[in-house]
Motif scaffolding. Structure first.
Motif, PDB file in Angstrom:
ATOM      1  N   ARG A 234       0.810  -1.214   0.000  1.00 23.97           N
ATOM      2  CA  ARG A 234       0.000   0.000   0.000  1.00 23.97           C
ATOM      3  C   ARG A 234       0.841   1.261   0.000  1.00 23.97           C
ATOM      4  NH1 ARG A 234      -5.315  -0.749   2.219  1.00 23.97           N
ATOM      5  NH2 ARG A 234      -5.448  -2.853   3.069  1.00 23.97           N
ATOM      6  N   VAL A 304      -2.991  -0.387   8.496  1.00 21.08           N
ATOM      7  CA  VAL A 304      -4.288  -0.304   7.834  1.00 21.08           C
ATOM      8  C   VAL A 304      -4.974  -1.655   7.952  1.00 21.08           C
ATOM      9  CG1 VAL A 304      -5.467   0.145   5.651  1.00 21.08           C
ATOM     10  CG2 VAL A 304      -3.340   1.354   6.184  1.00 21.08           C
ATOM     11  N   LYS A 305      -6.175  -1.669   8.477  1.00 25.22           N
ATOM     12  CA  LYS A 305      -6.932  -2.921   8.572  1.00 25.22           C
ATOM     13  C   LYS A 305      -8.274  -2.763   7.851  1.00 25.22           C
ATOM     14  CE  LYS A 305      -6.672  -5.307  12.387  1.00 25.22           C
ATOM     15  NZ  LYS A 305      -5.683  -6.363  12.624  1.00 25.22           N
ATOM     16  N   ASP A 306      -8.419  -3.555   6.807  1.00 21.07           N
ATOM     17  CA  ASP A 306      -9.669  -3.538   6.059  1.00 21.07           C
ATOM     18  C   ASP A 306     -10.655  -4.524   6.672  1.00 21.07           C
ATOM     19  OD1 ASP A 306      -9.025  -1.673   4.073  1.00 21.07           O
ATOM     20  OD2 ASP A 306      -7.814  -3.181   3.019  1.00 21.07           O
ATOM     21  N   ASN A 307     -11.848  -4.539   6.099  1.00 17.26           N
ATOM     22  CA  ASN A 307     -12.859  -5.506   6.528  1.00 17.26           C
ATOM     23  C   ASN A 307     -13.178  -5.463   8.008  1.00 17.26           C
ATOM     24  OD1 ASN A 307     -13.546  -6.696   4.107  1.00 17.26           O
ATOM     25  ND2 ASN A 307     -11.613  -7.835   4.097  1.00 17.26           N
ATOM     26  N   GLN A 308     -13.225  -4.271   8.516  1.00 12.46           N
ATOM     27  CA  GLN A 308     -13.614  -4.098   9.911  1.00 12.46           C
ATOM     28  C   GLN A 308     -15.117  -3.806   9.975  1.00 12.46           C
ATOM     29  OE1 GLN A 308     -11.003  -3.787  12.661  1.00 12.46           O
ATOM     30  NE2 GLN A 308     -10.206  -5.069  11.017  1.00 12.46           N
ATOM     31  N   CYS A 353     -14.797  -0.736  16.963  1.00  6.92           N
ATOM     32  CA  CYS A 353     -14.381  -1.214  15.660  1.00  6.92           C
ATOM     33  C   CYS A 353     -13.744  -2.577  15.885  1.00  6.92           C
ATOM     34  CB  CYS A 353     -13.381  -0.224  15.080  1.00  6.92           C
ATOM     35  SG  CYS A 353     -12.886  -0.657  13.425  1.00  6.92           S
ATOM     36  N   ALA A 379     -17.466  -3.586   6.393  1.00  8.91           N
ATOM     37  CA  ALA A 379     -16.423  -3.272   5.406  1.00  8.91           C
ATOM     38  C   ALA A 379     -15.844  -1.867   5.545  1.00  8.91           C
ATOM     39  CB  ALA A 379     -16.957  -3.487   3.990  1.00  8.91           C
ATOM     40  N   THR A 381     -12.659   0.625   7.095  1.00  9.96           N
ATOM     41  CA  THR A 381     -11.202   0.480   7.243  1.00  9.96           C
ATOM     42  C   THR A 381     -10.759   1.203   8.509  1.00  9.96           C
ATOM     43  OG1 THR A 381     -10.980   0.491   4.853  1.00  9.96           O
ATOM     44  CG2 THR A 381      -8.990   0.929   6.114  1.00  9.96           C
ATOM     45  N   VAL A 383      -7.544   2.795  10.252  1.00 10.73           N
ATOM     46  CA  VAL A 383      -6.160   3.208  10.006  1.00 10.73           C
ATOM     47  C   VAL A 383      -5.587   3.757  11.303  1.00 10.73           C
ATOM     48  CG1 VAL A 383      -4.628   4.707   8.688  1.00 10.73           C
ATOM     49  CG2 VAL A 383      -6.711   3.852   7.637  1.00 10.73           C
ATOM     50  N   ARG A 400     -11.629  10.323   1.736  1.00  7.77           N
ATOM     51  CA  ARG A 400     -12.406   9.276   2.421  1.00  7.77           C
ATOM     52  C   ARG A 400     -13.343   9.921   3.429  1.00  7.77           C
ATOM     53  NH1 ARG A 400      -9.226   4.136   2.405  1.00  7.77           N
ATOM     54  NH2 ARG A 400     -11.146   3.296   3.276  1.00  7.77           N
TER      55      ARG A 400
END
Ligand code: ASP
Ligand code: MG
Length: 417
Positions: A234, A304-308, A353, A379, A381, A383, A400
């Motif tokens: 990323r 960065v963590k997606d799919n939270q 979260c 879904a 993110t 950060v 965002r």
């Protein structure tokens, strides 16, 4: 004595395993405990197999594909070899007899019985190959050494018993050969039922062995040059962090930096055992070190963590969110093992979260709905920026929408849509 850990990517195919062998040759004669994960993406594959098994679908094609992968790697490493094949076939039979037993309905328990085959297959194959390629070693079964309670998929370690067993088995093995091979990620209950330590738990296994053996150091061999301040996929300008105090690394892993399993550092810090993260492509490079050192850099680190999922919880009776409500909410989170990555409260609501998988989260929310109104955004993110700067913030938030923001002196977190 040292502990090495090789993750899935560093044993994913025949050239990777040859490279592992080269690294071990380089350390010839030294006492090494080598902790190995399942090969490549095997754990994900086994999770699929488990899904099929738990839905009473036919699993034979999946078993075949799994075995094909391992047998092909073996064939490439040791063409025409029969003995290695026999050992893998014995594991296949064991797996097939498990799958022939009707599904018990206990998902987490079944998970550990089936998904643990990934590490059994990888270590059996690799230990045998090393034996044939000039690295004599002893294969030890982590199920009999890392003793846990029966919290399936997240076994809690019984340190006293684990210490005694590990010392006995490893020291006995090392009177014969200096190299011990064992599985990451898996342990066992007192009744010898297999338990796993949680996804990516092999790092933790390395720390458990190091702690129990008072090892000099732990080295995690990876496909990156060391610990980076961000995921290079990323952030192409990610840089390596050469040295990090335990405290700083603990913070990073707490916020979800995927470099090291969060439970790994505590046991090492307790015994002042340094942890090295090194590139398995360039073993001569220094990599990164986590240990008793001062914080030498404060460049921003990005996690960065997606799919939270963002849950917002409101008491139905419009009472304030205070001690009593919070204690009830947290009891439910603990009961369903919902891990919270960030939380915030206001007068009439409480937001968290979490990256916890949907099945478990939904079960928790169902029970919560008796007394609370619960909204969720899927879904999103999360950060986290350690040592944030205005420029670092701009970089991650630009364009965002920000659902939630939380700041402390050194860390800023955003939940973004
Ligand atoms: N094989 C397990 C996983 O993929 C454990 C690990 O790799 O650390 O989660
Ligand atoms: Mg892994």
């Amino acid at each position: 004595m040292q502990v090495f850990k090789f993750g899935g990517a560093s044993v994913k195919d025949a050239p990777a395993i040859q490279n592992l062998s080269k690294i071990l040759h380089f350390f010839a004669g030294q006492e090494l405990v080598v902790v190995i994960s399942a090969m490549g993406k095997t754990t994900n594959f086994l999770e699929r197999l488990l899904k099929a098994y738990s839905s009473q679908e036919d699993t034979s094609a999946l078993v075949e594909e799994l075995m094909r992968y391992h047998l092909d790697v073996l064939e490439e490493l040791l063409p025409g070899d029969d003995e290695g094949k026999n050992r893998l076939t014995a594991l296949r039979q064991e797996m097939e007899s498990r799958l022939a037993v009707p599904y018990s309905g206990r998902y987490d328990y079944e998970y550990d019985q089936i998904v643990s085959f990934g590490e059994l297959l990888s270590t059996t194959l690799i230990a045998y190959y090393l034996q044939q390629s000039g690295v004599p070693n002893t294969w030890l079964n982590a199920t009999e050494l890392v003793m846990t309670d029966a919290t399936y998929r997240e076994g809690k370690v019984d340190w006293e018993l684990t210490g005694a067993r590990i010392r006995e088995a490893v020291l006995a093995a090392m009177t014969k050969e200096p190299v011990v091979i064992t599985q990451g990620f898996i342990g066992g209950t007192h009744e010898r039922t297999r338990v796993t330590l949680g996804r990516e738990g092999s790092d933790y296994t390395a720390a458990i062995f190091a702690y129990c053996l008072d090892a000099e150091r732990v080295t995690i061999w990876k496909d990156v040059p060391g610990l980076l301040n961000a995921d290079p996929k990323r952030f192409p300008d990610a840089v390596k962090l050469d040295e990090l105090p335990y405290q700083e690394a603990l913070e990073l892993s707490y916020y979800g930096a995927s470099v090291i399993h969060p439970k790994t550092l505590k046991p090492l810090q307790n015994k002042h055992i340094p942890l090295f993260v090194k590139s398995f492509f360039h073993p001569e490079d220094t990599g990164s070190m986590i240990g008793d050192c001062p914080l030498s850099t404060t460049i921003p680190s990005f996690i960065v963590k997606d799919n939270q999922t963002l849950l917002t919880i409101f008491p139905k009776d419009f009472s304030f969110v205070a001690e009593e409500n919070l204690s009830e909410i947290f009891t439910l989170f603990a009961k369903y093992r919902v891990h919270i990555n960030m939380m915030q409260n206001s007068a009439l609501s409480f937001s968290v979260c979490t990256g916890t998988e949907m099945d478990r989260l939904k079960a928790c929310v169902e029970e919560m709905k008796v007394r609370y109104k619960v909204k969720y955004n899927e879904a999103v993110t999360l950060v986290t920026i350690r040592h944030y700067t205005p420029e670092a913030i701009r970089r991650v938030t630009e364009g965002r929408s920000i659902l939630l923001r939380q700041t402390s002196r050194t860390t800023i977190q955003y939940v973004l849509l």
